[in-house]
Design a protein around this motif. Structure first.
Motif, PDB file in Angstrom:
ATOM      1  N   ASP A 252      -2.791   0.541 -10.613  1.00 26.05           N
ATOM      2  CA  ASP A 252      -3.856   1.101 -11.363  1.00 26.05           C
ATOM      3  C   ASP A 252      -5.234   1.384 -10.581  1.00 26.05           C
ATOM      4  N   GLU A 253      -5.623   0.059 -10.318  1.00 27.14           N
ATOM      5  CA  GLU A 253      -6.871   0.103  -9.402  1.00 27.14           C
ATOM      6  C   GLU A 253      -6.958   0.924  -8.035  1.00 27.14           C
ATOM      7  N   LEU A 254      -6.075   0.901  -7.577  1.00 27.07           N
ATOM      8  CA  LEU A 254      -6.013   1.458  -6.102  1.00 27.07           C
ATOM      9  C   LEU A 254      -5.640   2.939  -6.345  1.00 27.07           C
ATOM     10  N   ALA A 255      -4.650   3.158  -7.085  1.00 27.18           N
ATOM     11  CA  ALA A 255      -4.531   4.715  -7.575  1.00 27.18           C
ATOM     12  C   ALA A 255      -5.850   5.230  -8.161  1.00 27.18           C
ATOM     13  N   GLY A 256      -6.444   4.503  -9.244  1.00 26.60           N
ATOM     14  CA  GLY A 256      -7.765   4.890  -9.742  1.00 26.60           C
ATOM     15  C   GLY A 256      -8.981   5.111  -8.656  1.00 26.60           C
ATOM     16  N   ALA A 257      -8.871   4.286  -7.760  1.00 24.50           N
ATOM     17  CA  ALA A 257     -10.047   4.469  -6.890  1.00 24.50           C
ATOM     18  C   ALA A 257      -9.891   5.602  -6.018  1.00 24.50           C
TER      19      ALA A 257
ATOM     20  N   LEU B 142       7.445   4.694   5.935  1.00 25.53           N
ATOM     21  CA  LEU B 142       6.585   5.203   5.247  1.00 25.53           C
ATOM     22  C   LEU B 142       7.036   6.066   4.097  1.00 25.53           C
ATOM     23  N   ALA B 143       6.314   6.453   3.282  1.00 26.12           N
ATOM     24  CA  ALA B 143       6.940   7.263   1.925  1.00 26.12           C
ATOM     25  C   ALA B 143       6.865   8.795   2.215  1.00 26.12           C
TER      26      ALA B 143
ATOM     27  N   LEU C  95       0.867  -1.235   0.048  1.00 31.98           N
ATOM     28  CA  LEU C  95      -0.129  -0.019   0.055  1.00 31.98           C
ATOM     29  C   LEU C  95       0.931   1.159  -0.004  1.00 31.98           C
ATOM     30  N   ILE C  96       1.797   1.299   0.741  1.00 31.56           N
ATOM     31  CA  ILE C  96       2.903   2.407   1.043  1.00 31.56           C
ATOM     32  C   ILE C  96       3.383   2.559  -0.329  1.00 31.56           C
ATOM     33  N   ASP C  97       3.964   1.525  -1.116  1.00 30.42           N
ATOM     34  CA  ASP C  97       4.538   1.655  -2.340  1.00 30.42           C
ATOM     35  C   ASP C  97       3.818   2.236  -3.255  1.00 30.42           C
ATOM     36  N   VAL C  98       2.462   2.038  -3.441  1.00 25.87           N
ATOM     37  CA  VAL C  98       1.627   2.468  -4.469  1.00 25.87           C
ATOM     38  C   VAL C  98       1.160   3.913  -4.183  1.00 25.87           C
ATOM     39  N   LEU C  99       0.801   4.148  -3.013  1.00 29.25           N
ATOM     40  CA  LEU C  99       0.218   5.387  -2.410  1.00 29.25           C
ATOM     41  C   LEU C  99       1.293   6.202  -2.394  1.00 29.25           C
TER      42      LEU C  99
END
Length: 167
Positions: free
Chosen positions: A120-125, A46-47, A22-26
């Motif tokens: 893309d699903e997470l970032a898109g949501a 954390l990022a 999650l941290i990587d994508v977000l």
């Protein structure tokens, strides 16, 4: 950019691999995040667009954010509704699957596959829910109506009445 609260509860946040994913994508998004790191807080960093701690005062933070990313447990789900915040739901077990499905069906958020979502699903949501001004207005109004009912005060009054009747 939005301010987003991320909490997967005590058990979910203990899944270090999931939290790192999650941290990587977000961390690659343009948004800022408050992260409830949980019991394994020392096991990951954390990022740069995130701040967090092992324990956080969730009900003090949710009113300040634009979106909640949650496991869909009863407490976080009802608190997000109470404060009128849309949700991204990543259920892990028990009641969380039902809560996540219902919030998705009602349009109050998006249920994603907890271990199989794509970047893309997470970032898109995130982008979609933050950009949905109609949903945000609807959720704000719903949260205001829930708060106006003064549920905590009314419940405390009932508890006091019952206690006095049974002295």
């Amino acid at each position: 950019s939005g301010l987003i609260y991320l909490s997967l509860g005590s058990l979910g946040s203990a899944d270090v691999d999931l939290m790192k994913r999650l941290i990587d994508v977000l961390g690659k998004t343009r948004h800022r995040f408050i992260v409830s790191k949980g019991p394994q807080h020392a096991e990951y960093e954390l990022a740069g667009n995130m701040w967090g701690a092992e324990f956080l005062p969730q009900t003090s933070l949710i009113p300040l954010v634009d979106l909640v990313i949650t496991h869909g447990g009863n407490n976080t789900t009802t608190e997000a509704l109470h404060f009128g915040k849309p949700m991204i739901l990543l259920p892990l077990f028990w009641d969380q699957y039902d809560n996540a499905q219902r919030m998705d069906e009602l349009g109050f958020g998006r249920r994603l596959r907890t271990y199989a979502f794509t970047d893309d699903e997470l970032a898109g949501a995130v982008e979609g829910l933050l950009a949905d001004t109609q949903l945000r207005s609807k959720m704000d109004a719903m949260g205001a109506a829930i708060c106006a009912r003064r549920g905590k005060e009314r419940a405390a009054d009932v508890i006091e009445q019952v206690a006095q009747q049974h002295r």
